[in-house]
Write a protein that holds these residues in place. Structure first.
Motif, PDB file in Angstrom:
ATOM      1  N   ARG A  43       0.499  -1.177   0.058  1.00 42.50           N
ATOM      2  CA  ARG A  43      -0.024  -0.172  -0.071  1.00 42.50           C
ATOM      3  C   ARG A  43       0.645   1.244  -0.248  1.00 42.50           C
ATOM      4  NH1 ARG A  43      -5.348   0.831   3.261  1.00 42.50           N
ATOM      5  NH2 ARG A  43      -6.208  -0.786   1.615  1.00 42.50           N
ATOM      6  N   GLU A  44       1.998   1.315   0.770  1.00 44.33           N
ATOM      7  CA  GLU A  44       2.754   2.423   0.965  1.00 44.33           C
ATOM      8  C   GLU A  44       3.861   2.706  -0.458  1.00 44.33           C
ATOM      9  OE1 GLU A  44       2.862   0.090   3.323  1.00 44.33           O
ATOM     10  OE2 GLU A  44       1.602   1.093   4.829  1.00 44.33           O
ATOM     11  N   ARG A  45       3.973   1.599  -1.145  1.00 40.72           N
ATOM     12  CA  ARG A  45       4.657   1.489  -2.336  1.00 40.72           C
ATOM     13  C   ARG A  45       3.874   2.230  -3.345  1.00 40.72           C
ATOM     14  NH1 ARG A  45       6.798  -3.187  -2.307  1.00 40.72           N
ATOM     15  NH2 ARG A  45       4.912  -4.011  -3.476  1.00 40.72           N
ATOM     16  N   HIS A  46       2.459   1.607  -3.385  1.00 36.80           N
ATOM     17  CA  HIS A  46       1.697   2.116  -4.579  1.00 36.80           C
ATOM     18  C   HIS A  46       1.263   3.596  -4.299  1.00 36.80           C
ATOM     19  CE1 HIS A  46      -2.512   1.142  -6.620  1.00 36.80           C
ATOM     20  NE2 HIS A  46      -1.895   2.363  -6.915  1.00 36.80           N
ATOM     21  N   ARG A  47       1.211   3.999  -3.045  1.00 39.26           N
ATOM     22  CA  ARG A  47       1.137   5.541  -2.798  1.00 39.26           C
ATOM     23  C   ARG A  47       2.169   6.328  -3.362  1.00 39.26           C
ATOM     24  NH1 ARG A  47      -1.848   4.770   3.023  1.00 39.26           N
ATOM     25  NH2 ARG A  47      -3.850   4.549   2.338  1.00 39.26           N
ATOM     26  N   CYS A  48       3.284   5.835  -2.847  1.00 38.58           N
ATOM     27  CA  CYS A  48       4.615   6.406  -3.320  1.00 38.58           C
ATOM     28  C   CYS A  48       4.675   6.620  -4.709  1.00 38.58           C
ATOM     29  CB  CYS A  48       5.830   5.807  -2.756  1.00 38.58           C
ATOM     30  SG  CYS A  48       7.186   6.626  -3.090  1.00 38.58           S
ATOM     31  N   LEU A  49       4.317   5.544  -5.674  1.00 40.40           N
ATOM     32  CA  LEU A  49       4.340   5.577  -7.181  1.00 40.40           C
ATOM     33  C   LEU A  49       3.338   6.406  -7.440  1.00 40.40           C
ATOM     34  CD1 LEU A  49       5.129   1.721  -7.643  1.00 40.40           C
ATOM     35  CD2 LEU A  49       6.676   3.832  -8.126  1.00 40.40           C
ATOM     36  N   ASP A  50       2.213   6.509  -7.111  1.00 40.17           N
ATOM     37  CA  ASP A  50       1.264   7.049  -7.310  1.00 40.17           C
ATOM     38  C   ASP A  50       1.749   9.058  -7.265  1.00 40.17           C
ATOM     39  OD1 ASP A  50      -0.576   5.585  -8.335  1.00 40.17           O
ATOM     40  OD2 ASP A  50      -1.876   5.927  -6.761  1.00 40.17           O
ATOM     41  N   ALA A  51       2.323   9.242  -6.131  1.00 39.72           N
ATOM     42  CA  ALA A  51       2.806  10.604  -5.816  1.00 39.72           C
ATOM     43  C   ALA A  51       3.800  10.673  -6.890  1.00 39.72           C
ATOM     44  CB  ALA A  51       3.294  10.446  -4.589  1.00 39.72           C
ATOM     45  N   ALA A  52       4.768   9.871  -7.191  1.00 41.51           N
ATOM     46  CA  ALA A  52       5.830   9.857  -8.208  1.00 41.51           C
ATOM     47  C   ALA A  52       5.352  10.362  -9.680  1.00 41.51           C
ATOM     48  CB  ALA A  52       6.771   8.917  -8.315  1.00 41.51           C
ATOM     49  N   LEU A  53       4.279   9.749  -9.969  1.00 41.65           N
ATOM     50  CA  LEU A  53       3.631   9.808 -11.463  1.00 41.65           C
ATOM     51  C   LEU A  53       2.816  10.983 -11.252  1.00 41.65           C
ATOM     52  CD1 LEU A  53       2.119   6.000 -11.834  1.00 41.65           C
ATOM     53  CD2 LEU A  53       4.046   7.312 -13.321  1.00 41.65           C
ATOM     54  N   ARG A  54       2.288  11.523 -10.315  1.00 47.89           N
ATOM     55  CA  ARG A  54       1.630  12.713 -10.217  1.00 47.89           C
ATOM     56  C   ARG A  54       2.726  13.949 -10.207  1.00 47.89           C
ATOM     57  NH1 ARG A  54      -2.209  10.046  -6.897  1.00 47.89           N
ATOM     58  NH2 ARG A  54      -4.169  10.131  -7.748  1.00 47.89           N
ATOM     59  N   SER A  55       3.834  13.641  -9.712  1.00 52.67           N
ATOM     60  CA  SER A  55       4.900  14.910  -9.736  1.00 52.67           C
ATOM     61  C   SER A  55       5.328  14.760 -11.115  1.00 52.67           C
ATOM     62  CB  SER A  55       5.960  14.342  -8.736  1.00 52.67           C
ATOM     63  OG  SER A  55       6.555  13.582  -8.861  1.00 52.67           O
ATOM     64  N   THR A  56       5.473  13.979 -12.040  1.00 51.13           N
ATOM     65  CA  THR A  56       5.885  14.112 -13.437  1.00 51.13           C
ATOM     66  C   THR A  56       4.817  14.740 -14.009  1.00 51.13           C
ATOM     67  OG1 THR A  56       5.555  11.581 -13.678  1.00 51.13           O
ATOM     68  CG2 THR A  56       7.596  12.337 -12.860  1.00 51.13           C
TER      69      THR A  56
END
Length: 184
Positions: A43-56
């Protein structure tokens, strides 16, 4: 190379303007994804990847919020069935102005936040059951026998509150609270 990093490398290499001279910037762009790949919890990894995708800029925040609101109250199987029949969205080019590094988010799960809606129509079923159609979040029915003071009118505020074990509570005008489920 891990699958997440491989996917990110492929996405970034397919971006317009990618050239050998930009290898250093590509490594910098991959850094947030590499940090996310090190997180053990799914769950934490998914949230982190979502944040990374949003930041790009790869994930459009407005589309994501519209999808979240449209699918609020549906089971994962219902969401998947609806998405299989829908046309996939066109890919969005990343926004180069958004380069903030992604950090694992520790905020509350957006799926667990109450949803504010507006009553489009409502009807009583017998004396103690109600079905409410909202303008934004589908059709909701009471699941327990409940005495309702009045039937809500179009335009009245309606709140859907996620409960424990996948249940929901619906609130009409901040006064009447009842157990409910999505029926559309």
């Amino acid at each position: 190379m891990r699958p997440a990093l491989l996917f990110t490398a492929i996405v970034l290499s397919a971006m317009p303007g990618a050239a050998p001279a930009q290898e250093a910037s590509a490594q910098d762009a991959l850094a947030p994804f590499a940090a996310c790949a090190k997180i053990a919890g799914d769950r934490e990894r998914h949230r982190c990847l979502d944040a990374a995708l949003r930041s790009t800029g790869i994930i459009d925040e407005k589309q994501a919020e519209a999808r979240r609101q449209e699918n609020f109250g549906r089971t994962p199987a219902q969401v998947e069935a609806r998405s299989e029949s829908a046309v996939p969205p066109a890919p969005v080019a990343p926004d180069p102005s958004r380069t903030a590094a992604a950090e694992p988010t520790r905020t509350a799960d957006p799926e667990r936040q109450p949803l504010q809606a507006t009553v489009a129509s409502a009807r009583l079923i017998g004396r103690d059951r109600m079905v409410v159609r909202t303008a934004e979040a589908g059709e909701w029915a009471s699941v327990e026998r409940e005495t309702f003071r009045r039937t809500p009118r179009a335009g009245d505020p309606f709140e859907i509150i996620p409960g424990s074990l996948g249940g929901y509570r619906c609130r009409i005008e901040r006064t009447t609270l009842f157990a409910c489920r999505r029926i559309d």
